[in-house]
Write an enzyme that holds these catalytic residues in place. Structure first.
Site, mmCIF file in Angstrom:
data_model
loop_
_atom_site.group_PDB
_atom_site.id
_atom_site.type_symbol
_atom_site.label_atom_id
_atom_site.label_comp_id
_atom_site.label_asym_id
_atom_site.label_seq_id
_atom_site.Cartn_x
_atom_site.Cartn_y
_atom_site.Cartn_z
ATOM 1 N N MET A 249 -48.196 -6.336 2.140
ATOM 2 C CA MET A 249 -47.963 -5.252 3.095
ATOM 3 C C MET A 249 -46.480 -5.119 3.414
ATOM 4 O O MET A 249 -45.854 -4.092 3.168
ATOM 5 C CB MET A 249 -48.738 -5.502 4.394
ATOM 6 C CG MET A 249 -50.238 -5.512 4.291
ATOM 7 S SD MET A 249 -50.975 -5.553 5.966
ATOM 8 C CE MET A 249 -52.592 -6.186 5.611
ATOM 9 N N PHE B 136 -42.130 -11.817 2.680
ATOM 10 C CA PHE B 136 -42.902 -12.653 3.605
ATOM 11 C C PHE B 136 -44.374 -12.725 3.194
ATOM 12 O O PHE B 136 -45.266 -12.724 4.048
ATOM 13 C CB PHE B 136 -42.807 -12.130 5.041
ATOM 14 C CG PHE B 136 -41.414 -11.871 5.535
ATOM 15 C CD1 PHE B 136 -40.377 -12.730 5.219
ATOM 16 C CD2 PHE B 136 -41.130 -10.762 6.312
ATOM 17 C CE1 PHE B 136 -39.088 -12.492 5.671
ATOM 18 C CE2 PHE B 136 -39.844 -10.510 6.768
ATOM 19 C CZ PHE B 136 -38.817 -11.379 6.445
ATOM 20 N N ILE B 137 -44.641 -12.801 1.897
ATOM 21 C CA ILE B 137 -46.021 -12.767 1.414
ATOM 22 C C ILE B 137 -46.597 -14.180 1.325
ATOM 23 O O ILE B 137 -46.208 -14.978 0.455
ATOM 24 C CB ILE B 137 -46.113 -12.063 0.039
ATOM 25 C CG1 ILE B 137 -45.449 -10.678 0.102
ATOM 26 C CG2 ILE B 137 -47.574 -11.957 -0.392
ATOM 27 C CD1 ILE B 137 -45.999 -9.760 1.190
ATOM 28 N N GLY C 42 -41.040 -35.728 26.176
ATOM 29 C CA GLY C 42 -39.658 -36.190 26.208
ATOM 30 C C GLY C 42 -39.036 -36.114 24.826
ATOM 31 O O GLY C 42 -39.361 -35.236 24.024
ATOM 32 N N GLY D 263 -41.965 -3.560 8.522
ATOM 33 C CA GLY D 263 -42.868 -4.604 8.983
ATOM 34 C C GLY D 263 -44.141 -4.018 9.549
ATOM 35 O O GLY D 263 -45.055 -3.628 8.815
ATOM 36 N N GLU E 141 -58.318 -9.541 10.939
ATOM 37 C CA GLU E 141 -57.113 -10.338 10.680
ATOM 38 C C GLU E 141 -56.497 -10.815 11.993
ATOM 39 O O GLU E 141 -56.131 -11.984 12.141
ATOM 40 C CB GLU E 141 -56.091 -9.509 9.901
ATOM 41 C CG GLU E 141 -54.805 -10.275 9.632
ATOM 42 C CD GLU E 141 -53.822 -9.530 8.747
ATOM 43 O OE1 GLU E 141 -52.692 -10.014 8.577
ATOM 44 O OE2 GLU E 141 -54.187 -8.454 8.219
ATOM 45 N N GLU F 120 -45.519 -6.880 20.317
ATOM 46 C CA GLU F 120 -45.096 -5.596 20.895
ATOM 47 C C GLU F 120 -45.981 -4.459 20.385
ATOM 48 O O GLU F 120 -46.350 -3.554 21.154
ATOM 49 C CB GLU F 120 -43.622 -5.334 20.548
ATOM 50 C CG GLU F 120 -42.626 -6.247 21.263
ATOM 51 C CD GLU F 120 -42.619 -7.667 20.736
ATOM 52 O OE1 GLU F 120 -42.214 -8.586 21.493
ATOM 53 O OE2 GLU F 120 -43.021 -7.890 19.569
#
Length: 381
Positions: free
Chosen positions: A125, A156-157, A341, A131, A244, A369
């Protein structure tokens, strides 16, 4: 709290999968993170044991299971590592497109091997300049006789480097009056001339999930690889994105629950100023707050799963869950790291791994968003 959609068969499946993962995945996850890929041998082992695409009809080698099995599998893979997200992508995001939209010939060609682990899938996609705005993609698939000629680039696949097939989102009608009306889904097989995979991208987290760029340079694909109808791809995407995004929320909640569980154990053991950290009121208040939000999230998610299994339209509620729970898991990781910590910053501790692995959950599958835009639109704003 008992989940209404979980039956005895789901618990049997969970027990078998957890036992399998404890033996075949947990001892090797650090090695897979170094390699930035889950090995094919493991995929085939998953398939052999019935843990890939169990929802597929028995005719194509599946078990014809309900969505409850996908939920169980997602939670169990997440318990091992968020980096196993590529398996869920294959099972519950990519292959459902072929299951729902494929012709009998397409299903016979791809589903059986997807079930056995011989075939690994991805979906293309996102592009370098596009994006969440899927209507703005620039990858084209132009008709040429009985073929499409595909040109473009995806990035980014997840599963990209190891994938055997990719469901590519592309424009079959670049001149469509409304951009979203010219989009189609076309399956491209690895090894097709002109289709190349870039190197694995260096991410700050989810290292075992291989991620790369895909390049299409005059890639000739037969028209028989078109999924569904031409120029209806955007509508198919909108139909499937509900599941998804629900899967992202389910995985994120599972991570939040695990982080909290590990942190509660840690603060009971760790001592400071002569007493267990768990005895400090600040620690108690922080963990009580997180527990409350996680339980609220769990009740919301379980209700959504039930509604989704009834084929209800819960797009608005899933958008709420996706943004709220992915924000929550990042909050849980941050607060629990603080309670650890300095040890919270060391990757030998689960909280450190989760801190970097869950960060992207509010970005992929549509940014948070965008989720708020969807909610606002449904509110008539």
């Amino acid at each position: 709290m008992k989940k209404s959609y979980i039956k005895q068969e789901h618990e049997i499946y969970r027990k078998a999968l957890r036992s399998f993962l404890e033996k075949e995945a947990m001892p090797y996850i650090d090695e897979w993170e170094e390699e930035k890929e889950v090995p094919r041998e493991f995929w085939k082992m998953l398939g052999k044991n019935g843990f890939l695409c169990p929802q597929v009809d028995e005719e194509y080698g599946g078990l014809n299971t309900d969505f409850g099995f996908a939920v169980v599998a997602s939670e169990e893979f997440d318990r091992v590592s968020v980096g196993l997200v590529g398996i869920g992508l294959h099972n519950d995001i990519v292959m459902p497109y072929i299951d729902a939209l494929g012709t009998k010939k397409q299903k016979e060609r791809w589903l059986p091997k997807a079930v056995t682990g011989e075939l690994i899938s991805a979906i293309g996609m996102t592009e370098p300049n596009t994006g969440s705005d899927l209507a703005a993609i620039s990858t084209t698939a132009i008709e040429d006789g009985d073929d499409y000629i595909i040109n473009g680039e995806k990035t980014f696949i997840s599963n990209g480097h190891i994938s055997d097939i990719v469901v590519v989102v592309c424009k079959t009608n670049p001149k469509a009056k409304k951009p979203h009306q010219g989009i189609s889904l076309i399956v491209v097989e690895a090894g097709t001339p002109g289709f190349t995979k870039g190197k694995k991208l260096k991410k700050i987290g989810q290292h075992a999930s291989d991620t790369c760029e895909l390049i299409f340079n005059d890639v000739r694909v037969p028209k028989e690889n078109l999924l569904g109808e031409e120029n209806k791809g955007f509508y198919y995407l909108m139909q499937h994105l509900q599941q998804e995004r629900l899967m992202v929320a389910i995985q994120s909640l599972a991570s939040a629950e695990l982080i909290l569980e590990k942190t509660i154990s840690y603060v009971k053991e760790r001592k400071a100023f002569g007493q267990q950290i768990s005895k400090f009121q600040n620690t108690q208040f922080k963990l009580a707050e997180l527990q409350t939000e996680i339980v609220i999230g769990r009740n919301f998610i379980d209700n959504l799963i039930t509604e989704h299994m009834k084929d209800k339209d819960v797009v608005t509620e899933v958008s709420m869950a996706k943004y709220w729970i992915t924000d929550l898991v990042k909050k849980v990781a941050t607060e629990c790291m603080q309670l650890h910590g300095g040890y919270g910053y060391i990757e030998e501790y689960e909280v450190a791994k989760r801190y970097r692995d869950v960060a992207v959950s509010s970005i992929y599958a549509g940014t948070n968003e965008i989720m708020k835009v969807i909610i606002a639109n449904k509110m008539g704003l």
